[in-house]
Design a protein around this motif. Structure first.
Motif, PDB file in Angstrom:
ATOM      1  N   ASP A   9      38.554  48.285  30.266  1.00 52.76           N
ATOM      2  CA  ASP A   9      37.326  48.845  29.701  1.00 52.76           C
ATOM      3  C   ASP A   9      37.056  48.326  28.294  1.00 52.76           C
ATOM      4  N   ALA A  10      38.124  48.054  27.551  1.00 57.08           N
ATOM      5  CA  ALA A  10      37.986  47.517  26.194  1.00 57.08           C
ATOM      6  C   ALA A  10      37.715  46.014  26.207  1.00 57.08           C
ATOM      7  N   GLY A  11      37.814  45.395  27.385  1.00 57.95           N
ATOM      8  CA  GLY A  11      37.565  43.961  27.501  1.00 57.95           C
ATOM      9  C   GLY A  11      38.722  43.091  27.069  1.00 57.95           C
ATOM     10  N   LEU A  12      39.909  43.677  26.950  1.00 55.65           N
ATOM     11  CA  LEU A  12      41.072  42.918  26.487  1.00 55.65           C
ATOM     12  C   LEU A  12      41.782  42.169  27.604  1.00 55.65           C
ATOM     13  N   VAL A  13      41.639  42.672  28.826  1.00 54.57           N
ATOM     14  CA  VAL A  13      42.239  42.005  29.982  1.00 54.57           C
ATOM     15  C   VAL A  13      41.187  41.833  31.070  1.00 54.57           C
ATOM     16  N   GLU A  14      41.495  40.958  32.009  1.00 49.78           N
ATOM     17  CA  GLU A  14      40.646  40.780  33.175  1.00 49.78           C
ATOM     18  C   GLU A  14      41.529  40.698  34.403  1.00 49.78           C
ATOM     19  N   VAL A  15      40.921  40.903  35.558  1.00 50.62           N
ATOM     20  CA  VAL A  15      41.655  40.905  36.823  1.00 50.62           C
ATOM     21  C   VAL A  15      41.259  39.683  37.628  1.00 50.62           C
ATOM     22  N   GLN A  16      42.262  39.044  38.214  1.00 49.06           N
ATOM     23  CA  GLN A  16      42.024  37.924  39.129  1.00 49.06           C
ATOM     24  C   GLN A  16      42.620  38.308  40.478  1.00 49.06           C
ATOM     25  N   ALA A  17      41.796  38.225  41.511  1.00 49.49           N
ATOM     26  CA  ALA A  17      42.288  38.509  42.859  1.00 49.49           C
ATOM     27  C   ALA A  17      42.870  37.228  43.436  1.00 49.49           C
ATOM     28  N   VAL A  18      44.130  37.297  43.828  1.00 46.15           N
ATOM     29  CA  VAL A  18      44.810  36.168  44.460  1.00 46.15           C
ATOM     30  C   VAL A  18      45.399  36.694  45.763  1.00 46.15           C
ATOM     31  N   ALA A  19      44.789  36.289  46.880  1.00 46.89           N
ATOM     32  CA  ALA A  19      45.142  36.822  48.204  1.00 46.89           C
ATOM     33  C   ALA A  19      45.000  38.338  48.158  1.00 46.89           C
ATOM     34  N   ASN A  20      46.073  39.077  48.426  1.00 41.25           N
ATOM     35  CA  ASN A  20      45.976  40.537  48.389  1.00 41.25           C
ATOM     36  C   ASN A  20      46.549  41.126  47.101  1.00 41.25           C
ATOM     37  N   ARG A  21      46.756  40.284  46.101  1.00 38.13           N
ATOM     38  CA  ARG A  21      47.313  40.728  44.816  1.00 38.13           C
ATOM     39  C   ARG A  21      46.233  40.701  43.746  1.00 38.13           C
ATOM     40  N   ARG A  22      46.380  41.620  42.814  1.00 43.57           N
ATOM     41  CA  ARG A  22      45.481  41.637  41.657  1.00 43.57           C
ATOM     42  C   ARG A  22      46.318  41.318  40.420  1.00 43.57           C
ATOM     43  N   ASN A  23      46.046  40.175  39.822  1.00 43.47           N
ATOM     44  CA  ASN A  23      46.776  39.755  38.628  1.00 43.47           C
ATOM     45  C   ASN A  23      45.946  40.066  37.395  1.00 43.47           C
ATOM     46  N   TYR A  24      46.605  40.624  36.406  1.00 41.60           N
ATOM     47  CA  TYR A  24      45.957  40.947  35.136  1.00 41.60           C
ATOM     48  C   TYR A  24      46.340  39.878  34.129  1.00 41.60           C
ATOM     49  N   LYS A  25      45.345  39.458  33.354  1.00 45.86           N
ATOM     50  CA  LYS A  25      45.624  38.469  32.307  1.00 45.86           C
ATOM     51  C   LYS A  25      44.801  38.805  31.076  1.00 45.86           C
ATOM     52  N   LEU A  26      45.262  38.309  29.945  1.00 44.44           N
ATOM     53  CA  LEU A  26      44.566  38.553  28.681  1.00 44.44           C
ATOM     54  C   LEU A  26      43.277  37.755  28.611  1.00 44.44           C
ATOM     55  N   ARG A  27      42.282  38.332  27.961  1.00 46.58           N
ATOM     56  CA  ARG A  27      41.056  37.614  27.622  1.00 46.58           C
ATOM     57  C   ARG A  27      41.202  37.168  26.167  1.00 46.58           C
ATOM     58  N   LEU A  28      40.943  35.932  25.887  1.00 50.03           N
ATOM     59  CA  LEU A  28      41.144  35.396  24.538  1.00 50.03           C
ATOM     60  C   LEU A  28      40.085  35.867  23.539  1.00 50.03           C
ATOM     61  N   GLU A  29      38.851  36.006  23.992  1.00 50.21           N
ATOM     62  CA  GLU A  29      37.740  36.278  23.078  1.00 50.21           C
ATOM     63  C   GLU A  29      37.958  37.494  22.165  1.00 50.21           C
ATOM     64  N   PRO A  30      38.369  38.653  22.695  1.00 51.41           N
ATOM     65  CA  PRO A  30      38.559  39.801  21.804  1.00 51.41           C
ATOM     66  C   PRO A  30      39.636  39.565  20.748  1.00 51.41           C
ATOM     67  N   PHE A  31      40.662  38.822  21.116  1.00 53.57           N
ATOM     68  CA  PHE A  31      41.730  38.551  20.159  1.00 53.57           C
ATOM     69  C   PHE A  31      41.284  37.529  19.110  1.00 53.57           C
ATOM     70  N   GLN A  32      40.414  36.614  19.503  1.00 48.70           N
ATOM     71  CA  GLN A  32      39.843  35.680  18.532  1.00 48.70           C
ATOM     72  C   GLN A  32      38.930  36.423  17.558  1.00 48.70           C
ATOM     73  N   GLU A  33      38.152  37.393  18.058  1.00 50.09           N
ATOM     74  CA  GLU A  33      37.314  38.220  17.188  1.00 50.09           C
ATOM     75  C   GLU A  33      38.176  39.002  16.208  1.00 50.09           C
ATOM     76  N   LEU A  34      39.263  39.562  16.705  1.00 48.94           N
ATOM     77  CA  LEU A  34      40.181  40.312  15.856  1.00 48.94           C
ATOM     78  C   LEU A  34      40.774  39.414  14.783  1.00 48.94           C
ATOM     79  N   ASP A  35      41.158  38.210  15.157  1.00 48.11           N
ATOM     80  CA  ASP A  35      41.714  37.255  14.202  1.00 48.11           C
ATOM     81  C   ASP A  35      40.688  36.900  13.126  1.00 48.11           C
ATOM     82  N   THR A  36      39.448  36.702  13.529  1.00 51.70           N
ATOM     83  CA  THR A  36      38.378  36.396  12.568  1.00 51.70           C
ATOM     84  C   THR A  36      38.181  37.556  11.604  1.00 51.70           C
TER      85      THR A  36
END
Length: 109
Positions: A51-78
């Motif tokens: 909901d905060a936009g920090l992670v996203e979900v990728q569906a791979v077959a019947n699995r849901r993999n969570y991964k980080l989204r870079l954009e929010p962390f780049q905004e935080l760094d800025t």
């Protein structure tokens, strides 16, 4: 800077999830195991991060993999960059002051 990022990262388990995801995408089960949580608990934390936009979900077959989204962390760094320059100036001033004290002490001895 959106407070949602800070609110999401303020909870220790969510911050630990982000740290786990630095290594790459993981399933809910992998995350739960890595944190010693039950899957429903891990899922609730992941929902907040989604909901905060920090992670996203990728569906791979019947699995849901969570991964980080870079954009929010780049905004935080800025956003943090402004504060880094302030602290750099203060640390430099402290370093100069300590050098003066050492030089004064060495001259007295």
């Amino acid at each position: 800077m959106d407070n949602t990022t800070f609110i999401a990262l303020a909870e220790p388990n969510r911050l630990r999830i982000v740290e786990l995801l630095l290594e790459g995408p993981l399933t809910v089960g992998d995350i739960a195991d890595g944190l010693g949580l039950r899957q429903p608990q891990a899922s609730k934390h992941l929902r907040v991060l989604l909901d905060a936009g920090l992670v996203e979900v990728q569906a791979v077959a019947n699995r849901r993999n969570y991964k980080l989204r870079l954009e929010p962390f780049q905004e935080l760094d800025t956003w943090l960059e402004t504060y880094r320059s302030i602290w750099d100036e203060r640390f430099e001033a402290l370093e100069n002051y300590l050098k003066k004290l050492r030089n004064k002490e060495n001259k007295q001895n």
